[in-house]
Structure formats: C-alpha cells, structure tokens
Design an enzyme around this catalytic site. Structure first.
Site, PDB file in Angstrom:
ATOM      1  CE  LYS A 191      -2.551   2.961   3.084  1.00  0.00           C
ATOM      2  NZ  LYS A 191      -2.140   4.041   2.223  1.00  0.00           N
ATOM      3  N   GLY A 244       6.728   4.494   8.912  1.00  0.00           N
ATOM      4  CA  GLY A 244       5.823   5.612   9.161  1.00  0.00           C
ATOM      5  C   GLY A 244       5.984   6.107  10.581  1.00  0.00           C
ATOM      6  CB  SER A 245       3.797   8.173  12.654  1.00  0.00           C
ATOM      7  OG  SER A 245       2.614   7.413  12.549  1.00  0.00           O
ATOM      8  CB  THR A 246       6.649   6.330  16.909  1.00  0.00           C
ATOM      9  OG1 THR A 246       7.972   6.458  16.375  1.00  0.00           O
ATOM     10  CG2 THR A 246       6.704   5.492  18.172  1.00  0.00           C
ATOM     11  CD  GLU A 247      -0.664   8.709  16.801  1.00  0.00           C
ATOM     12  OE1 GLU A 247      -0.033   9.659  16.309  1.00  0.00           O
ATOM     13  OE2 GLU A 247      -1.903   8.679  16.880  1.00  0.00           O
ATOM     14  N   GLY A 249       2.967   2.736  14.122  1.00  0.00           N
ATOM     15  CA  GLY A 249       3.794   1.536  14.359  1.00  0.00           C
ATOM     16  C   GLY A 249       3.352   0.815  15.621  1.00  0.00           C
ATOM     17  CD  GLU A 266      13.455   0.448   9.267  1.00  0.00           C
ATOM     18  OE1 GLU A 266      13.983   1.400   9.900  1.00  0.00           O
ATOM     19  OE2 GLU A 266      14.012  -0.635   9.098  1.00  0.00           O
ATOM     20  CB  CYS A 300      12.447   8.528   9.441  1.00  0.00           C
ATOM     21  SG  CYS A 300      13.391   7.633   8.228  1.00  0.00           S
ATOM     22  CD  GLU A 397       9.561  11.809  13.014  1.00  0.00           C
ATOM     23  OE1 GLU A 397       8.498  11.201  13.233  1.00  0.00           O
ATOM     24  OE2 GLU A 397      10.487  11.328  12.344  1.00  0.00           O
TER      25      GLU A 397
END
Ligand code: NDP
Length: 802
Positions: A191, A244-247, A249, A266, A300, A397
């Site tokens: 995606k 993508g974002s830690t959230e 993830g 990542e 990132c 970030e």
C-alpha cells in the site's frame, strides 16, 4: 569587477525541468486502477481519490480507493503466486529483479519527475538521490537472490508480505521493501501512502512489462482506514513491513500481537547532529543543510537536533544563519532550488503548530528574510536557539525544515544530550579528531551514525532504529532476515516422546521433607532468587511449591512479583559494563560456567529427573547438551562479528554488532536446564544483561545455576533470576520501559500478551507462539538465529580522504 564580486552579483536564472512526459503519462493512465494479479482492476467501492501536487495544490490524477474486498483479492493473488515464486531458483528470481533495476534506470527521468510532482521534493534530489538508490536496491538484491541457496542455507521465504510505506520517499521506500522480499521468494501486497501513489503505479507498469509472474507484486492504493488496516489484520498475510510514524507503528504492533506475523517497523526519529569544537565549520554548515533541509526535513533520520560545543556555538550559528539566508525555496521542478514543497496542507499545518508551540515555550525562532511562494505548501527553513532539552520542539518529531540548537561542554554531556530522546534512528558526529568521533559513535543509541557526513544511504548497509524508532533492519544482509524464516519452522515439529524414569533409575534421595540421609531430617535447602549477584528472598514473602510429575513436593521457590522484577532490571542496568568487557573475557566466563557445570553434572541430571520424571540417561543428555551449548556460545562470542561495507563512496561503513541492553527472558518448560542456558548464553555472550524467568514448572535447575555463576567470575547483575508465574512476571517485563527486548517461550496466549504489552516502548520481541521447538536439536536450539536476536546492528559511516 573581480571574480569574488561577480559571484556576489550573480543571480539564479530559472532552470525548470520539463514536466510534459510525466503529464502525458498521467493523462494516458488515469483514472488509475488497482494492480492485482498483474492486471489493472477497478476498485470494488467505485471510488477514486485525487493525488495532489503540493507545489500547486492542484490535482494530478485520480487514484482508485480500495477497500477490504480489494485487499482480499490482492492477498489471494499473492498467496496463489507464492509457492511457484518461492520455488524458483535464486538465479531465476535474480533475473527478474535485475530486469526491474534495468527498467528503473531506463525510465529514471520519468520516475524522478513524477516523484517531484507528487511529493513536492526537488528534482535535484529525486534525480540524483531517490531514483539511483532505487535502482541500486534492486541490483543489490538481485545479487542476494542469486546467492540465497548458499548464503541463506536453512532459511525459506516467509510467504505473503504486507508492506505499508510513507510519503516522504515513495519509490525508495517501495524499493527498500519490495527488493529484498522478492529476492527471498516472498510475494507482496503493497500500500503506497495516500498522498504519493504515482511512482508505485509506474512501478506496477514496470512489473507488467518485465513479465514478473502474476500475483507476485500487487499494489493497492487507498486510505489507511480501508487498505492499511485490512492488510495489517489479514489472516493470510505472514509478515508486515511498515515505515511511518511511531504512533501507527505502535498500533500495528498491538494489532498483530500473537498472530505469528513477522513484523518490522521503521519509525520516527529526532536525530542528533553533534558538532565538536575542532570540526571543520564550513563542512558542518553544508552538513546541516543536508541533515535538516534535505527533503524539506521530512526525513525519519533528519538531523533535527543540532548539538554544538559551547565555545563555537555563537560563530557556528552566525554562519548557519548566513547560509540559510541564501537557501532557495520554490518550484520542485526548478533544478536550482534547495527546498521544495511540504507534502500536504495537513503536514504544513502540523509544522506550523509545532513551531508556534516552540515560540510559546520560550525558544528563540529565526527564519530568513525572504518569503516563500504563496501558492502551494511551502515552509521556510527555521532555526530555534535557546532551546531547553525538555522543550516539545526538542523532543517531538516535527518532520519539517525546522532545526533546534542546543549546546554542550564535554563529550560526556554531548552523549547524554544526544541520547535524551525516546528515539534512536541516526546520529551525525562532526570532529576532525577521528579518535573522539569513534569513541562517541558507539555511545550514541542509534542505528546509523555518520561521521563528518550525514544522510548517506546504500543498499549494502542496513538501516533501522534503536528504541522507539522501531526494530528490524532494511538493507545489507541483515535486512534479508526480515523476509525469511528458518526452514525447520515450516516442517512439522515432531515432538519426541521422552522416556520416563525406569524403576531402577528412580532417584531415591529426597531433598525436601524428613527423609534425609541416615534417617536424619534433611537440611532445608531453599533456592532463592538471584538479583545483582546476591541471593534474594521474594518481596512478596510467599513461596511456591514445585511438584514432581508424581505430584509430590520437591522444593519451593520464591513467588516473584513486580518489585522483584524492578530490582532485577535495576541490577541488570547497573551491570551494563558487561557490554564493554572484551569478547575474549566474556568467552572465558562462558567456558568457565560450562566447566563448573560439568563438575556437578550428575547432581544437575538428578534434579532434572526429579522435576520432569525423565530417565536419568535422558537428563544426563540434557546436561551434556547444556555444556555443549555453553561451549557453542563461548566459541561465538569472539566470532559473531559485524562487517565492513564498501558503499559507492570514498569511505567505509562499519556494521557493528552491539548488545541490545537489558533482555527479559522467559524460559520454556521443557528442558529446564537446557532451555534456560539456550536463552541466557547467547544473550550474555553478546554483551547483554538479562532478567530470567526460569521454567515455571521446573525452575530448580535454573536456581541451582546461581551457585555455578558465583564460582565462575560472572559479574554481579549480568544474570538475574526471578522465579514465579511466567506470564505474570513476563507481563511486568514486557511493560517495563527500561527493558530493551524480551524473549518469551511460553504459551501462544502469553506470546500475544508479550507482543502487545511491549508496544509501550517498542521493545524488540522474540516469542515462540507456543509452537514446539526441539531444544536438543542444534538447528532449532542454538546458533545464528539466537545470536541475531541478541544484537542490534549499528552502521558507522566513515568517509576518508582529504
Ligand atoms: P503514518 O504513519 O500515518 O503513515 C504511514 C503509512 O501508514 C501510510 O501509508 C498510511 O496510509 C499508513 N497508515 C496510517 N495509519 C495506518 C493504520 N492504522 N494501519 C495501517 N496503515 C496505516 O504517517 P503520516 O503520513 O500520517 O505522517 C504523520 C507523521 O508521521 C509525520 O508528521 C512524521 O512525523 C511521521 N512519519 C514518519 C515517517 C518515517 O519515515 N519514519 C514517514 C512518514 C511519516 P495513508 O497514507 O493512506 O494515511
């Protein structure tokens, strides 16, 4: 007029890249459909979304909005294609991947322009960095496909891989994910990000053109809530790879917990850019430009925290402001601009919000005097000084062209500031003193460290994070392991029936109760916990009885609780010097533990028999296997080393194996001694310290070991043992923010709990999902798989030359 004056007066003329070919290509293809089974399929929903050019705010093309039914179709196609694709020889797969690389080079300018249009990044970057690196990843991984049979012996493909990528490097992230997955024989459902699908769709066309078998690569565009979530939850997908974002993830970690899906994440970063007072300041300024204004700061691993030695700060900041004044923000297709457009209106708003917050919190904000274009989404390069290390702009970030500067006095202070973040993706160190730089590099918690350079990437060198920047590596040989499984896992794990104790082998001496030797009451022997090198009573004041297979009590151990785990974690942290001990020294201690265990082999064998009811000969075999296992890891301690990569630049990349830190270990129930040693030995061999929960049913073999440790020179706190209920203690370990990784070999339900609870600080997990593993078998019970789980790779980039 002299040359210097001419330079001063020269103005940039426009140098636009023509967009006509890309525009024509878009016109011919839109509306874009979904790419499933090598065919363009309309979305079941019948809906289409606009892909916007961020430099103008106008629509570029209509893109299909898939839903979960489309994802089902893509997953079915990938599943149908996988056996044949995985069954091809590595050489045949290499030919396909090589053909993709060639096509990317042949269409490089179209891809570069499309990427600029769709993302807003400058054509200078897409043309010279993104697209060449994309081709390089396919070439490099074509090589691994060719070598898989010999270099990845014993491993097979994972199966169907779901890949979810962000908008900041759309085609490059696709390449990082698709190239190794294909090489290792997997099939793919990918995606693209909602904002930037165009180059992925051109890639789909390439896949068709080179005749890649149908269903091997499927590209499904659409929204996260429809497509992303359906991929994450799909029962017929075997692995998720996400950037993508830690959230997000973290939510994916929770959603996949216990499913048995492999996962690599990542995530975000807040990377330090450390400048010592002897650094070449002009190079530093150009380095900062690359660190934070490359790709508009939407990187990132952007060097978003400038840490400067105090005595040069004023001069460096002045130079930096002068350089910022000369940076050019504008049309991404103009070859003479430095900074293009921010990807979307939403991202622009978020950057502005964080900048406003920085000002409100009292930091000093500086921006150049010129103005950005008013059409499209642009943001000027921004510098904050007088920033407190705890300020939001120093911690969050921002993902935009915003740099925050802080100062330090000593190298130790620089390291402390650099590590003062929950992330650990990358770092840059600037000093003309290579001794200082190489001393500081291992102390910074980050997956990539660039010395006197920044933001360098190559397919040969792995990339990935420490801490909340995620886990797993992309690139290098280490990146391949994200896309394979040990071949034995796919075979039916035949559990061998263990022989029961014979009548004449029955162990007569009771250790507990009144039946002592010569009719005397036995001296009560109470195994305690082992914390910080000391035997410790449980905080709870309770003991748990351990029963033999016949239901008779054979001893008691402490009932560990949250407090005991906390103490053990603290002790394990206090022993962190172990990571710095020489590999020779660590190997010696492991040999010594094996030697001391062998002296007491019979006693250990009897203990196993008492706990498990297995025959004495079977128990003796377990003890001998344990001694051999300790020898194996003593042998590996000074041999499981990193690598030196030679990327295409004048320099080397040192890929160092570093310990992860404190690892929580939950041991299996079968093989109470061997299971314990199979986890502890590789973890400590690689320099980690551990908190171990021994087998819940048979913990006495583990508690007996502390006497062996005490006589083997193992420093206090390296191994800590807390007995009790595995899942209760395991949950405390998984939720503990100072535990860096957890290995769990209990039930399927416990595995799920550990994966879910570990999302808090994104600790690395390795769980058994309750599947049987034959600990006696050297392929299943020891070796590289364990060693790899015990290390994280740090890539230190060291350019050389005058
Ligand atoms: P997200 O993490 O939301 O998006 C990354 C990818 O994941 C996109 O393809 C997105 O789809 C998809 N996605 C989002 N939510 C889910 C979900 N619940 N399940 C499955 N897939 C999902 O990043 P954003 O684009 O929203 O950016 C927000 C912030 O994230 C940035 O400001 C930046 O700080 C950080 N970020 C970090 C990146 C990195 O490389 N580390 C890259 C991108 C962002 P869709 O595009 O359709 O929303």
């Amino acid at each position: 007029m002299n040359v210097a004056e001419i330079f001063e007066t020269m103005e940039y003329g426009p140098a636009p890249e023509a967009a006509a070919s890309a525009q024509n290509w878009l016109k011919e293809h839109q509306p874009f459909q979904l790419f499933i089974n090598n065919q363009w399929m309309p979305p079941v929903s019948g809906r289409y979304l606009d892909s916007i050019n961020p430099a103008t705010g106008k629509s570029l093309a209509q893109i299909a909005a898939a839903n979960s039914s489309d994802v089902d179709a893509a997953v079915a196609a990938a599943n149908a294609a996988q056996p044949a694709w995985g069954g091809l020889s590595g050489h045949v797969r290499a030919r396909y991947i090589y053909a993709i690389a060639r096509q990317i080079q042949k269409h490089s300018r179209l891809l570069a322009v499309l990427e600029s249009l769709d993302n807003g990044k400058s054509i200078r970057e897409t043309r010279d960095i993104d697209i060449p690196l994309v081709a390089r990843h396919f070439y490099y991984n074509a090589g691994w496909a060719q070598l898989m049979e010999t270099e990845m012996r014993g491993y097979g493909p994972v199966g169907v891989v779901g890949q979810i990528i962000p908008w900041n490097f759309p085609l490059l992230m696709l390449a990082w994910k698709i190239a190794p997955a294909l090489a290792m024989g997997n099939t793919i459902v990918l995606k693209p990000a909602r904002y930037t699908p165009l180059t992925a769709l051109k890639f789909a066309e390439i896949v068709q053109e080179i005749g890649l078998p149908s269903g091997v690569v499927n590209i499904v565009t659409g929204e996260a809530s429809q497509v992303g979530e359906a991929i994450v939850k799909h029962p017929n997908i075997d692995k998720i790879a996400f950037t993508g974002s830690t959230e997000v993830g973290r939510s994916i970690r929770r959603a996949t917990a216990g499913s048995g899906k492999k996962l690599s994440l990542e995530l975000g970063g807040k990377s330090p850019f450390v400048v010592f007072d002897d650094a070449d300041q002009d190079s530093v300024v150009e380095g900062v430009v690359d660190a934070i204004w490359f790709n508009q700061g939407q990187v990132c691993c952007a060097g978003s925290r400038l840490l400067v030695q105090e005595n040069i700060a004023e001069r460096l900041i002045a130079k930096l402001r002068a350089r910022m004044e000369r940076l050019r923000v504008g049309d991404p297709l103009d070859k003479a601009i430095d900074i293009g457009a921010i990807v979307s209106a939403a991202q622009l708003k978020e950057i502005q919000r964080l900048v406003d917050q920085g000002v409100a919190e009292g930091a000093e904000m500086w921006q150049p005097s010129w103005a950005c274009p008013t059409e499209g989404y642009f943001f000027p390069p921004t510098l904050f000084t007088d920033v407190s290390p705890a300020a939001s702009i120093a911690q969050v970030e921002i993902f935009g062209p915003v740099l925050v500067a802080m100062t330090f006095r000593t190298p130790a202070e620089a390291v402390a500031l650099a590590n003062n973040t929950r992330y650990g993706l990358a770092a840059s160190i600037w000093s003309e003193n290579i001794n200082l730089a190489l001393d500081v590099a291992p102390k910074i918690q980050a997956g990539s460290v660039w010395i006197n350079c920044t933001n360098l990437f190559d397919a040969s060198s792995g990339f990935g994070g420490y801490r909340e920047s995620g886990f797993g590596r992309e690139g290098g040989k280490e990146g391949l392991y994200e896309y394979v499984r040990p071949a034995w896992e796919n075979e039916e794990a035949a559990q061998q029936e263990e022989p029961r104790a014979d009548e004449d082998e029955a162990v007569e001496v009771e250790e507990h109760g009144l039946n002592g030797m010569n009719g005397l009451p036995a001296i009560d022997r109470t195994p305690k916990m082992f914390i910080g090198g000391k035997q410790a009573r449980p905080d709870s004041g309770y003991s748990r009885t351990i029963y033999g297979p016949d239901g008779r009590s054979i001893g008691e151990v402490g009932e560990g609780n949250r407090k005991d785990i906390r103490n053990a974690v603290e002790a394990a942290h206090a022993a962190s010097k172990w990571a710095g001990s020489t590999t020779h020294n660590r190997a010696q201690i492991l040999y010594y533990i094996a030697e001391n265990l062998s002296v007491r082999a019979q006693e250990f064998a009897r203990r196993i028999t008492r706990q498990t009811g297995r025959s004495l000969s079977s128990a003796t075999e377990e003890v001998q296997a344990t001694i051999s296992r300790l020898f194996t890891y003593a042998a590996w301690t000074d041999k499981f080393e990193g690598a030196v990569h030679r990327p295409p630049l004048r320099g080397v990349v040192l890929a160092m194996h570093e310990p992860i830190g404190v690892i929580g270990l939950a041991c299996p129930d079968d093989y109470p001694l061997l299971g314990f040693a199979s986890l502890v030995a590789p973890a400590i061999a690689m320099g980690n310290t551990v908190v171990v929960i021994p087998s819940q049913a048979a913990p006495l073999s583990a508690t007996d070991c502390y006497q062996v440790f005490e006589t083997s020179d193992l420093p206090a706190g390296v191994v800590n043992i807390v007995t009790g209920e595995r899942d209760v203690l395991g949950q405390v370990l998984a939720e503990h923010d100072d535990v860096d990784a957890i290995w769990y070999f209990g039930s399927a339900g416990g595995s799920k709990m550990v994966e879910f609870a570990s999302a808090g600080n994104m600790k690395r997990t390795w769980v058994g999902y309750g599947r049987p593993r034959n600990w006696l078998d050297p392929f299943q019970g020891e070796g590289e798989e364990f060693l790899r789980e015990a290390v994280q790779v740090k890539n230190i980039w060291v350019p050389y030359g005058e």
